[in-house]
Design an enzyme around this catalytic site. Structure first.
Site, PDB file in Angstrom:
ATOM      1  N   HIS A 433      -1.217-102.144 -22.376  1.00  0.00           N
ATOM      2  CA  HIS A 433      -1.849-100.810 -22.440  1.00  0.00           C
ATOM      3  C   HIS A 433      -0.896 -99.800 -21.809  1.00  0.00           C
ATOM      4  CE1 HIS A 433      -5.944-103.107 -21.843  1.00  0.00           C
ATOM      5  NE2 HIS A 433      -5.387-103.365 -23.021  1.00  0.00           N
TER       6      HIS A 433
HETATM    7  C1  LIG Z   1      -1.941-108.212 -27.401  1.00  0.00           C
HETATM    8  C2  LIG Z   1      -2.682-106.915 -27.182  1.00  0.00           C
HETATM    9  C3  LIG Z   1      -4.053-106.941 -27.007  1.00  0.00           C
HETATM   10  C4  LIG Z   1      -4.748-105.748 -26.800  1.00  0.00           C
HETATM   11  N1  LIG Z   1      -6.111-105.784 -26.693  1.00  0.00           N
HETATM   12  C5  LIG Z   1      -6.799-104.616 -26.619  1.00  0.00           C
HETATM   13  C6  LIG Z   1      -8.209-104.629 -26.649  1.00  0.00           C
HETATM   14  O1  LIG Z   1      -8.818-105.691 -26.784  1.00  0.00           O
HETATM   15  N2  LIG Z   1      -8.856-103.445 -26.550  1.00  0.00           N
HETATM   16  C7  LIG Z   1      -8.195-102.254 -26.417  1.00  0.00           C
HETATM   17  O2  LIG Z   1      -8.838-101.218 -26.274  1.00  0.00           O
HETATM   18  N3  LIG Z   1      -6.846-102.224 -26.416  1.00  0.00           N
HETATM   19  C8  LIG Z   1      -6.149-103.368 -26.554  1.00  0.00           C
HETATM   20  N4  LIG Z   1      -4.779-103.323 -26.615  1.00  0.00           N
HETATM   21  C9  LIG Z   1      -4.115-102.026 -26.609  1.00  0.00           C
HETATM   22  C10 LIG Z   1      -4.376-101.245 -27.891  1.00  0.00           C
HETATM   23  O3  LIG Z   1      -4.263-102.087 -29.011  1.00  0.00           O
HETATM   24  C11 LIG Z   1      -3.382-100.104 -27.958  1.00  0.00           C
HETATM   25  O4  LIG Z   1      -3.549 -99.305 -26.818  1.00  0.00           O
HETATM   26  C12 LIG Z   1      -3.605 -99.239 -29.187  1.00  0.00           C
HETATM   27  O5  LIG Z   1      -3.483 -99.962 -30.368  1.00  0.00           O
HETATM   28  C13 LIG Z   1      -2.598 -98.093 -29.183  1.00  0.00           C
HETATM   29  O6  LIG Z   1      -2.845 -97.291 -30.292  1.00  0.00           O
HETATM   30  P1  LIG Z   1      -1.725 -96.327 -30.877  1.00  0.00           P
HETATM   31  O7  LIG Z   1      -2.234 -95.826 -32.169  1.00  0.00           O
HETATM   32  O8  LIG Z   1      -1.366 -95.354 -29.836  1.00  0.00           O
HETATM   33  O9  LIG Z   1      -0.428 -97.233 -31.064  1.00  0.00           O
HETATM   34  P2  LIG Z   1      -0.206 -98.558 -31.890  1.00  0.00           P
HETATM   35  O10 LIG Z   1      -1.501 -99.241 -32.137  1.00  0.00           O
HETATM   36  O11 LIG Z   1       0.836 -99.307 -31.186  1.00  0.00           O
HETATM   37  O12 LIG Z   1       0.321 -98.043 -33.301  1.00  0.00           O
HETATM   38  C14 LIG Z   1       1.526 -97.363 -33.433  1.00  0.00           C
HETATM   39  C15 LIG Z   1       2.100 -97.656 -34.804  1.00  0.00           C
HETATM   40  O13 LIG Z   1       3.185 -96.761 -35.017  1.00  0.00           O
HETATM   41  C16 LIG Z   1       4.228 -97.445 -35.645  1.00  0.00           C
HETATM   42  N5  LIG Z   1       5.489 -96.753 -35.330  1.00  0.00           N
HETATM   43  C17 LIG Z   1       6.086 -96.668 -34.115  1.00  0.00           C
HETATM   44  N6  LIG Z   1       7.232 -95.978 -34.212  1.00  0.00           N
HETATM   45  C18 LIG Z   1       7.360 -95.630 -35.505  1.00  0.00           C
HETATM   46  C19 LIG Z   1       8.349 -94.916 -36.230  1.00  0.00           C
HETATM   47  N7  LIG Z   1       9.435 -94.434 -35.619  1.00  0.00           N
HETATM   48  N8  LIG Z   1       8.182 -94.759 -37.564  1.00  0.00           N
HETATM   49  C20 LIG Z   1       7.080 -95.245 -38.203  1.00  0.00           C
HETATM   50  N9  LIG Z   1       6.119 -95.924 -37.554  1.00  0.00           N
HETATM   51  C21 LIG Z   1       6.254 -96.115 -36.225  1.00  0.00           C
HETATM   52  C22 LIG Z   1       4.172 -98.827 -35.055  1.00  0.00           C
HETATM   53  O14 LIG Z   1       4.828 -99.767 -35.886  1.00  0.00           O
HETATM   54  C23 LIG Z   1       2.673 -99.052 -34.921  1.00  0.00           C
HETATM   55  O15 LIG Z   1       2.153 -99.691 -36.055  1.00  0.00           O
HETATM   56  C24 LIG Z   1      -4.058-104.510 -26.778  1.00  0.00           C
HETATM   57  C25 LIG Z   1      -2.690-104.494 -26.943  1.00  0.00           C
HETATM   58  C26 LIG Z   1      -2.001-105.683 -27.154  1.00  0.00           C
HETATM   59  C27 LIG Z   1      -0.518-105.644 -27.330  1.00  0.00           C
END
Ligand SMILES: Cc1cc2nc3c(=O)[nH]c(=O)nc-3n(C[C@H](O)[C@H](O)[C@H](O)COP(=O)(O)OP(=O)(O)OC[C@H]3O[C@@H](n4cnc5c(N)ncnc54)[C@H](O)[C@@H]3O)c2cc1C
Ligand code: SF4
Lengths: 495, 152
Positions: A433
């Site tokens: 996180h």
């Molecule tokens: C193993 C694990 C278990 C977790 N369990 C939980 C849980 O049970 N509950 C919970 O609330 N949270 C959990 N989390 C955390 C939660 O999943 C993340 O905080 C959340 O998904 C973040 O959302 P986001 O949209 O900010 O980023 P992300 O979900 O990381 O999505 C970002 C996306 O952007 C893409 N990207 C990045 N850079 C670029 C670029 N330059 N060009 C194009 N695409 C790009 C990436 O490939 C990715 O697909 C967990 C995390 C992990 C790793």
């Protein structure tokens, strides 16, 4: 669901849309579906591939190879050196997360407002609450049923109950979950309402387009205004996407600041203020089989010590990661493997006080982050509580995993006087996180985006992910990210 | 000491000759000596025992091909450095003048075990890296997974 796969693009390509969203995780998916539902043209650009439930692998290595960034082995520089784990796939980290859902705690919201009173109007808790209601209904969020919990979760409930710690079944974003224990490798039946199974298809139904396997390399801005992005396909072909209304970064709290820095946008504390919830895990051996790779992956939590910055969860892993938690090698490791069905595994997440920095390396983000002394003490306390709960639940032996402590503990009394090691390298931890690297705030000197999620220096450029969070939250962030991203989308729509 | 190290080197050369007959136990691009070291360490990590096959007896070609495709540079470098340093560490860890190839099976296991428990953080990290990658390769095998999953 995919309009264009970057693997099929070998010559330069130009695309355009009203809004370009970078990243298809919770933040990007929510922005895309909110805008698409309002009839606004949206193009989501995702670096990772599109993977169907049937293609989700069972073993850790295959999952890490196909669904995680850098095989889940991106390492932060600091003490202790910890991996930061992120998904890299359509749906982002939601595809591989534990589906745990938490509303942003009101006490954390109060901290945010106390630090910057402008957030009181920008993020009114009433509005967040209404969004949480909607998200919970959309994603089928509900407490884990006892029938699918499995022993790893039920034993945690038992241990917490005996110790008098507040605990409860975890509310998760799943529908028809059969407790296959494979959330961290991607649900093979699509029962987790991760973004690829929920908001992204909804966005596409309303006209949004998704481009996968294209890495955005920079935000294009002209005269103080964002006009699009540039990206690259796996074969090296350039992709240029023009955005007539806005560019929204939703690439995560590590990748969004890197994109800003690579685009020459150094305004404010970009990349600084990185905060996290480092996690440690404890394994224990029970007389009865636990088979922790079966049952709801993460189905029970202990919330009684949240004020001490600690939160505990049952942590079902694939057998590879459970095996890595055992102590031995050779014959003793093989014996543990033969006995692996008897191991339970639980984790503690620490709301750490430490802050780090994200920088743009030549190819990858460079994250520097070291725990503070107090964070180490909090971690040691958390590990001790995990051990106590396990022993109370009937474990024959627990394996605390802190160097300098006994490798194997069979009595609660043996834990009583163990001091928290001051050497950070005594702790084995990982971060899942992450927050705070493009903070939201009313003052441009202290914040990267304003209270409308728009970049302080570049018009039409928004950040929608947990980069904008002023602090870490102490609870699992996905639902809070979704709610804030919905608010961000409303500002974009109002442009 | 010199004589033992020469003997080890000869053993390495003879191992190279036998390489073609043995399942791949290292990523492509490694030297024959490094491959022999890797094989010795992985065999010691997960020997054939009870119902479970030894890691060195599994066909790991597909694993190493995929590893080469997806492992980030830091991990690739880390694994190679771990194998190299652990292979050369017996004089410091066990106090014997050999590389890992000059040790018998029990001593190889002792080497990994002591490295994992070492007071020196770097040594613990080296052994942990080898253990983690070895387990990934091992528990990718459907037969091994089925047997581990059955255990109760
Ligand atoms: C193993 C694990 C278990 C977790 N369990 C939980 C849980 O049970 N509950 C919970 O609330 N949270 C959990 N989390 C955390 C939660 O999943 C993340 O905080 C959340 O998904 C973040 O959302 P986001 O949209 O900010 O980023 P992300 O979900 O990381 O999505 C970002 C996306 O952007 C893409 N990207 C990045 N850079 C670029 C670029 N330059 N060009 C194009 N695409 C790009 C990436 O490939 C990715 O697909 C967990 C995390 C992990 C790793
Ligand atoms: S526990 Fe299993 S069935 Fe349930 S969502 Fe996770 S992987 Fe799917």
């Amino acid at each position: 669901m995919i309009s264009l796969d970057g693997r099929d693009v070998r010559v330069p390509l130009e695309l355009s849309s009203d809004v370009v969203v970078v990243g298809s995780g919770p933040a990007g998916a929510m922005v895309a579906r909110t805008l698409a539902r309002r009839g606004i043209g949206v193009l989501v650009v995702e670096e990772g591939p599109f993977v169907t439930p049937a293609e989700m692998p069972a073993d850790s290595f295959s999952a890490m190879a196909s669904l995680y960034r850098d095989m889940g082995a991106s390492l932060m520089l600091g003490a202790p050196p910890m991996p930061f784990v992120q998904g890299r796939v359509v749906g982002g980290t939601s595809v591989v997360n534990g589906a745990i859902s938490w509303r942003l705690p009101e006490d954390v919201h109060r901290e945010w407002v106390a630090a910057d009173p402008a957030l009181s109007d920008a993020l009114p808790y009433r509005e967040l609450d209404a969004l949480f209601d909607e998200i919970e209904a959309d994603l089928g969020i509900h407490p884990t049923e006892a029938e699918i919990a499995g022993p790893n979760n039920l034993l945690l409930a038992k241990g917490a109950e005996i110790l008098g710690l507040e605990h409860r079944p975890i509310s998760r974003n799943v529908r028809g979950c059969r407790g296959l224990g494979r959330c961290l490798q991607g649900c093979p039946e699509g029962n987790k309402t991760s973004m690829d199974r929920s908001y992204l298809p909804d966005a596409v139904r309303h006209g949004a387009r998704i481009v996968c396997n294209v890495e955005v390399t920079r935000v294009v801005h002209e005269q103080g205004r964002a006009v699009g992005v540039e990206g690259v396909t796996p074969s090296g072909a350039r992709v240029r996407i023009r955005a007539s209304r806005a560019v929204v970064l939703a690439a995560s709290a590590v990748q969004s600041p890197v994109l800003l820095i690579r685009s020459g946008l150094q305004q404010g504390p970009v990349g600084r203020g990185f905060s996290a919830h480092p996690g440690a895990a404890v394994a224990g051996r029970f007389r009865e089989p636990v088979r922790l790779w079966e049952g709801a992956t993460q189905g029970h939590e202990v919330i009684g010590l949240r004020k001490e910055r600690l939160k505990f969860e049952a942590l079902g892993y694939d057998m590879t990661l459970v095996a890595a938690r055992t102590k031995g090698v050779g014959a003793s490791l093989v014996r543990d493997l033969e006995d692996l069905a008897h191991f339970a595994n639980w984790g503690v997440a620490v709301r750490a006080r430490a802050e780090g920095v994200v920088r743009a390396g030549p190819k990858r983000a460079i994250v520097t982050y070291s725990l503070e002394r107090e964070d180490l003490r909090t971690t040691a306390r958390g590990v001790k509580v995990l051990c106590e709960m396990m022993l109370a639940a009937g474990a024959e032996a627990v394996f605390p995993g802190i160097y300098g402590w006994p490798e194997r503990v069979t009595e609660r009394t043996a834990l009583a006087d163990l001091p928290a090691p001051s050497d950070p390298n005594a702790y084995t931890m990982a971060v899942t996180h992450m927050f705070g690297t493009c903070r939201m705030g009313s003052r441009p000197a202290d914040a990267v985006v304003g209270t409308d999620f728009q970049h302080h220096a570049i018009e039409g450029l928004y950040v929608a992910d947990s980069s904008v969070f002023p602090t870490n939250t102490g609870v699992n962030p996905q639902t809070s990210i979704l709610a804030l991203a919905a608010m961000c989308a409303r500002h974009v729509a109002a442009r | 000491m010199l004589r033992e190290l020469i003997t080890d080197s000869l053993r390495e050369v003879s191992t190279r000759v036998h390489r073609a007959a043995i399942a791949a136990t290292a990523p492509s691009g490694w030297t024959a000596t490094e491959r022999a070291w890797s094989e010795a360490l992985f065999a010691a990590l997960l020997p054939a025992e009870g119902r479970l096959p030894g890691l060195a007896t599994l066909d790991l070609d597909a694993f190493w091909v995929r590893y080469a495709e997806v492992a980030p540079p830091m991990l690739r470098f880390g694994l190679r450095a771990s194998v190299d340093l652990l292979a050369l560490s017996p004089p410091f860890v066990l106090g014997v003048p050999h590389t890992v190839l000059g040790l018998d099976a029990a001593a190889r296991e002792a080497l990994l075990d002591q490295a994992l428990r070492s007071r020196v953080f770097l040594l613990r990290q080296l052994a942990t890296t080898v253990k983690l990658v070895g387990l990934m390769a091992y528990l990718r095998d459907p037969g091994v997974r089925a047997r581990v999953g059955e255990g109760s």
